[in-house]
Design a protein around this motif. Sequence first.
Motif, mmCIF file in Angstrom:
data_model
loop_
_atom_site.group_PDB
_atom_site.id
_atom_site.type_symbol
_atom_site.label_atom_id
_atom_site.label_comp_id
_atom_site.label_asym_id
_atom_site.label_seq_id
_atom_site.Cartn_x
_atom_site.Cartn_y
_atom_site.Cartn_z
ATOM 1 N N LEU A 156 -72.494 14.292 6.816
ATOM 2 C CA LEU A 156 -72.605 13.381 5.679
ATOM 3 C C LEU A 156 -72.114 11.985 6.056
ATOM 4 N N ASN A 442 -75.409 11.467 -1.016
ATOM 5 C CA ASN A 442 -76.604 12.238 -0.662
ATOM 6 C C ASN A 442 -77.185 11.752 0.657
ATOM 7 N N ASP A 444 -77.022 11.449 4.864
ATOM 8 C CA ASP A 444 -76.514 12.088 6.072
ATOM 9 C C ASP A 444 -77.047 11.337 7.285
ATOM 10 N N THR A 453 -79.378 16.814 3.410
ATOM 11 C CA THR A 453 -78.986 16.957 2.006
ATOM 12 C C THR A 453 -80.184 17.173 1.091
ATOM 13 N N TYR A 458 -73.342 15.547 -2.536
ATOM 14 C CA TYR A 458 -72.202 16.364 -2.132
ATOM 15 C C TYR A 458 -70.930 15.549 -2.268
#
Length: 575
Positions: A156, A442, A444, A453, A458
């Motif tokens: 992330l 959201n 990455d 994602t 997250y």
Amino acid sequence: DKSAHQNHAILHGGAHTAPSDAPVGFIPPSTPVGFRAIGLDNQVLLKWQFNPEADIDHYNIYAAGSPLTIPIDGDPLITVPKTINFYSDATVVNGDKRYYRLIAVNDKGQMSQSSPEVVGKAAPVYDDYLTGVYYYPWYSNTWGHNWPGQYLRDYLQPRQSPVLGHYDCRDQAVIQQHLDWCKEYGIDLWVCSWWGKNSNENVTIRDYIKSDLGEDDVKFAIFYESFILGNAPWVIDATKEAKLLADYQYLAQTYFSHPNYFKINGAPVVYIYVSGQYQGNYINAFAGIRQSLKNMGYDLYLVGDEMNAGAPSDHMNFLDAVTAYNMLPNNLSYAVDSDFFASLSAIYDTWETAAHARGKKFVPLSVPGFNNRKSGQTSPNNSLLVPRRATPGASQTSMFEEYIGCSRPFVEPDLKWIMITSWNEWHEDTQIEPLNPAAATNTDISPGGNLYTNGTYYEGYGTKCLEVVKKTLARGVSAVAVIDEKPMQFELLQNYPNPFNATTHIAFHLSEKSRIAVEIYDLAGRKIVTVASGYYSAGTHTVTWRATSSASGVYVCRLSSEEGHSVSKKVVLIK
């Protein structure tokens, strides 16, 4: 017929035309989504997603004691206004199952297609659930599973890492912190992943975890990873039978006598991963294992991961209980914006019924979410993703809370046993182990920035997942704790002046738009007057009661909502 052939379409398979009053191009109301059932003490709470369509007038809920084949025959159980998205069915008693369907109806009386059927089961809410987690003793930076690049949170932007960092599972401080968290938040059992006598996991459990457990700590059990036997399906021949027997004898000699080893009625418990894939001579093999361990002084209790291997069958007969390690009816969509929980309730109903018919127990589980799109094991195109948010904009624990709510009624009354996948399976992002707090993202590091994602958010959730466990499953839990509902909050303020002569002002506060009524009753319970009724927006409102025709005395002012909530205050009229 509006086809290109203009009334020359050919009917096949016994199809026929039927007259209809519907206009050309008629589109019925949308089918309700997110229909789900949460069993509580002597009631079933039904929930669904709000539908913003203006032409929906109300919802019809149909119910029966057995599966509904034609849901719109007969009268509905209840008709619910379109502004409401939940209903509590208090006509059921504990242990009863009821089958429900939901249909949207527009202002012309035209119906949508039915939602999928959901299974509701009324069940007591216990204050002493046996709550277990799947525990993975395989993390290290020098042996076993290395951390960097092996789990979603490491990809992330910005990265999110465990509170304990990239730890070593053999670190005594790590083990103790895990135990402390579990004791604080109400987790009673670790089901520890075990990969054979010579595995790193066995060394960690045997030489570190087992030795660190005190009498007041959590219990532990072995999770037999069936891939020890090779690739699935596992056809049990003489070689594999000998391997199984040696493994179970080793487990008995090494673990079963420990005071914290988990037992049911004195029988040590072993979980079997993907037991539904056992074939060949497995029946005789496990009969031999049971007899061998009985000779060693142990009656074995086997819990099998059966539920991802097809429909229930007599295959489960070699077990004592059935469960699923992961139960994800669908993926790549938000759970309550789909039929996820309707499917889950149907699966649970089918397997519980089949298990009980064979004298077996059923162990439900709950999952906070799933994402192995970048775990070092799979590619994004060959992977699963179930968001941790039940719907966009909801909290990061909403999926977990909803899952527990739908699973908890299937807990066996005599065992009170429920599992959680998982404590620390970071590769699949099912962990509830504390994560460093961080804002939701959201994005990455994949090409395009959201391949892993898939655009879902997250959050660094801290201890929020553990707080959900404490709220819904730990000692002292209340019946309402499982409801991830935020019902309309309203407050009736004291009227002013009070006492009053002829005229008084009544103020109330609403957290959201709702249909309410302000009514005055005498002390005998007779309604005197309705001061106000109708829809009011969120905020504080004031209405006036002009009591010119009422006698002096004490009255009751009641504020009530369409959802069935009410609150009252006494008012005094002096003339």
